[in-house]
Design a protein around this motif. Structure first.
Motif, PDB file in Angstrom:
ATOM      1  N   UNK A  55       0.879  -4.358  -9.536  1.00  0.00           N
ATOM      2  CA  UNK A  55       0.858  -4.170  -8.089  1.00  0.00           C
ATOM      3  C   UNK A  55      -0.320  -3.271  -7.688  1.00  0.00           C
ATOM      4  N   UNK A  56      -0.563  -2.226  -8.459  1.00  0.00           N
ATOM      5  CA  UNK A  56      -1.703  -1.347  -8.185  1.00  0.00           C
ATOM      6  C   UNK A  56      -3.017  -2.103  -8.288  1.00  0.00           C
ATOM      7  N   UNK A  57      -3.107  -2.969  -9.291  1.00  0.00           N
ATOM      8  CA  UNK A  57      -4.323  -3.767  -9.462  1.00  0.00           C
ATOM      9  C   UNK A  57      -4.528  -4.708  -8.277  1.00  0.00           C
ATOM     10  N   UNK A  58      -3.457  -5.342  -7.824  1.00  0.00           N
ATOM     11  CA  UNK A  58      -3.554  -6.268  -6.689  1.00  0.00           C
ATOM     12  C   UNK A  58      -4.016  -5.537  -5.435  1.00  0.00           C
ATOM     13  N   UNK A  71       0.826  -1.204   0.000  1.00  0.00           N
ATOM     14  CA  UNK A  71       0.000   0.000   0.000  1.00  0.00           C
ATOM     15  C   UNK A  71       0.860   1.254   0.000  1.00  0.00           C
ATOM     16  N   UNK A  72       1.945   1.224   0.769  1.00  0.00           N
ATOM     17  CA  UNK A  72       2.831   2.395   0.803  1.00  0.00           C
ATOM     18  C   UNK A  72       3.441   2.650  -0.569  1.00  0.00           C
ATOM     19  N   UNK A  73       3.798   1.577  -1.287  1.00  0.00           N
ATOM     20  CA  UNK A  73       4.383   1.743  -2.616  1.00  0.00           C
ATOM     21  C   UNK A  73       3.351   2.333  -3.581  1.00  0.00           C
ATOM     22  N   UNK A  74       2.152   1.772  -3.568  1.00  0.00           N
ATOM     23  CA  UNK A  74       1.114   2.218  -4.496  1.00  0.00           C
ATOM     24  C   UNK A  74       0.661   3.643  -4.175  1.00  0.00           C
TER      25      UNK A  74
END
Length: 416
Positions: free
Chosen positions: A168-171, A115-118
């Motif tokens: 990753x955003x989709x996940x 979440x922090x990355x996205x």
């Protein structure tokens, strides 16, 4: 003098640049960009895929498809960024924040890291929004012009990084929707448990009421009937016991109605929470007959206790709902009880029921004194009118009461 102004101008320019930077990385604006990139991602992937096929096969159709999709993506990119700049200049803030609040208890270490990355705006700007896509497009343009293999191979890690970021955003997005769905399910389960607890409480109240109140009232009615059998039907004593028996029976019927409400399948909800428009209407004749019978019975009880006064019903009544009729009847009974409990001994009272602009208006006045009627002494809680006020307000009406110069005045207005 000019040296003094130069630092001031520099500070002004730095302030302007800082404001522009803050606006550029504003979370609401970046959400607009994220949505654009998510929608345009298929265009870019098709362009890159067919471009790679062309580099390996030199098929004209692959080059044509790659060129078309790249052109569409470029136009979409330019239009979107132009709109973004216009919004930035105008100061529009219409996007919803991207970051969603998720209970900390539902996040493990890995999910928090993803979440922090996205949610990191700088990572998005570098990988998903600006640097990587622009660099990849520039390398493709160089390769198309020079056929330099290094330019083509340099796009591979950029494409992998770009695709990995959006996967990753989709996940994370799917995970958040799943958490939200589970949270809503927990809320529904909690509400169902709450309703079940209320139903169990209502059933317990109904059972306790049936075992105590109805038993006492039945005993009073039975005792009155037995006593009446030994008395002359024309005597005053027989008339008094017959009124006791009738009052006990009427009260018993009302208690049974309350028990039916508490033990019904819909118990656990607010008494008037259902849509009143779905109720079968009560016609004007039934309304007038029902209320008049309450007035007559109330007057008889108060006159027997030594009170002086009368109750009048007038006006052009129309049809209403059963809920409104029940509340009017219950309030009228409460008013007679209050007069007997709190009115000055042998005081004068008056109850008036009228129809006024589509509303039922109930007005009560009576004299008050330092002592209640000794002939009708009983305990009271003082909650009756408060409960009626809440019910009437829920129905869209109002109830007001006051005391002025030892005169009690009450008025209730209910929509018909």
């Amino acid at each position: 003098m000019s040296g003094t102004n130069r630092p001031s101008r520099n500070n002004k320019y730095r302030s302007v640049l800082k404001e522009f930077r803050d606006e550029l990385f504003n979370k609401e604006d970046l959400e607009h960009e994220r949505r654009f990139d998510a929608k345009s991602l298929p265009l870019l992937l098709i362009a890159l895929t067919t471009g790679y096929i062309y580099s390996q096969t030199h098929q004209d159709w692959a080059a044509a498809i790659a060129a078309c999709f790249m052109l569409v993506y470029a136009l979409y990119f330019v239009i979107n960024r132009t709109i973004y700049i216009v919004r930035l200049v105008r100061g529009d803030k219409t996007s919803k924040p991207y970051n969603q609040t998720i209970p900390q208890s539902t996040k493990d270490t890995g999910e928090r890291l993803l979440s922090k990355i996205v949610d990191n705006d700088h990572i998005y700007a570098i990988i998903g929004g600006y640097v990587v896509p622009i660099a990849g497009n520039a390398l493709l343009i160089i390769y198309s012009a020079t056929h330099a293999q290094w330019a083509l191979w340099s796009t591979v890690p950029l494409a992998v990084l770009y695709i990995a970021y959006w996967l990753l955003t989709l996940i994370v997005s799917i995970n958040r929707k799943l958490i939200k769905s589970l949270s809503e399910r927990d809320i529904r389960l909690h509400e169902a448990s709450r309703r079940m607890a209320i139903m169990q409480r209502d059933n317990a109240i109904a059972s306790r009421t049936h075992d105590t109140v109805t038993g006492g009232l039945s005993y009073i009615a039975f005792t009155a009937q037995q006593t009446m059998e030994t008395l002359d039907r024309n005597s005053d004593e027989y008339l008094a016991w017959s009124k006791i028996e009738a009052t006990a029976q009427q009260t018993l019927d009302n208690v049974h109605a309350v028990i039916d409400i508490l033990s019904s399948p819909s118990a656990g909800t607010t008494p008037h929470s259902s849509d009143q428009s779905t109720e079968s209407p009560v016609d004007a004749a039934t309304l007038e007959t029902s209320l008049q019978s309450r007035l007559t019975a109330g007057d008889d009880r108060l006159h027997d206790l030594g009170f002086r006064g009368s109750s009048i019903m007038s006006g052009d009544f129309t049809s209403t709902t059963k809920t409104t009729l029940d509340e009017c009847a219950s309030l009228i009974d409460e008013l007679y009880t209050n007069i007997a409990s709190h009115g000055a001994e042998h005081c004068y009272y008056r109850i008036l029921i009228t129809a006024d602009n589509g509303r039922i208006v109930i007005t009560q006045t009576n004299e008050t004194g330092p002592a209640a009627n000794a002939n009708y002494a009983r305990s009271f809680s003082g909650r009756g009118l408060g409960l009626h006020r809440k019910t009437i307000e829920h129905l869209g009406g109002e109830l007001k009461a006051s005391i002025e110069n030892d005169q009690w005045m009450l008025q209730a207005r209910l929509p018909m």
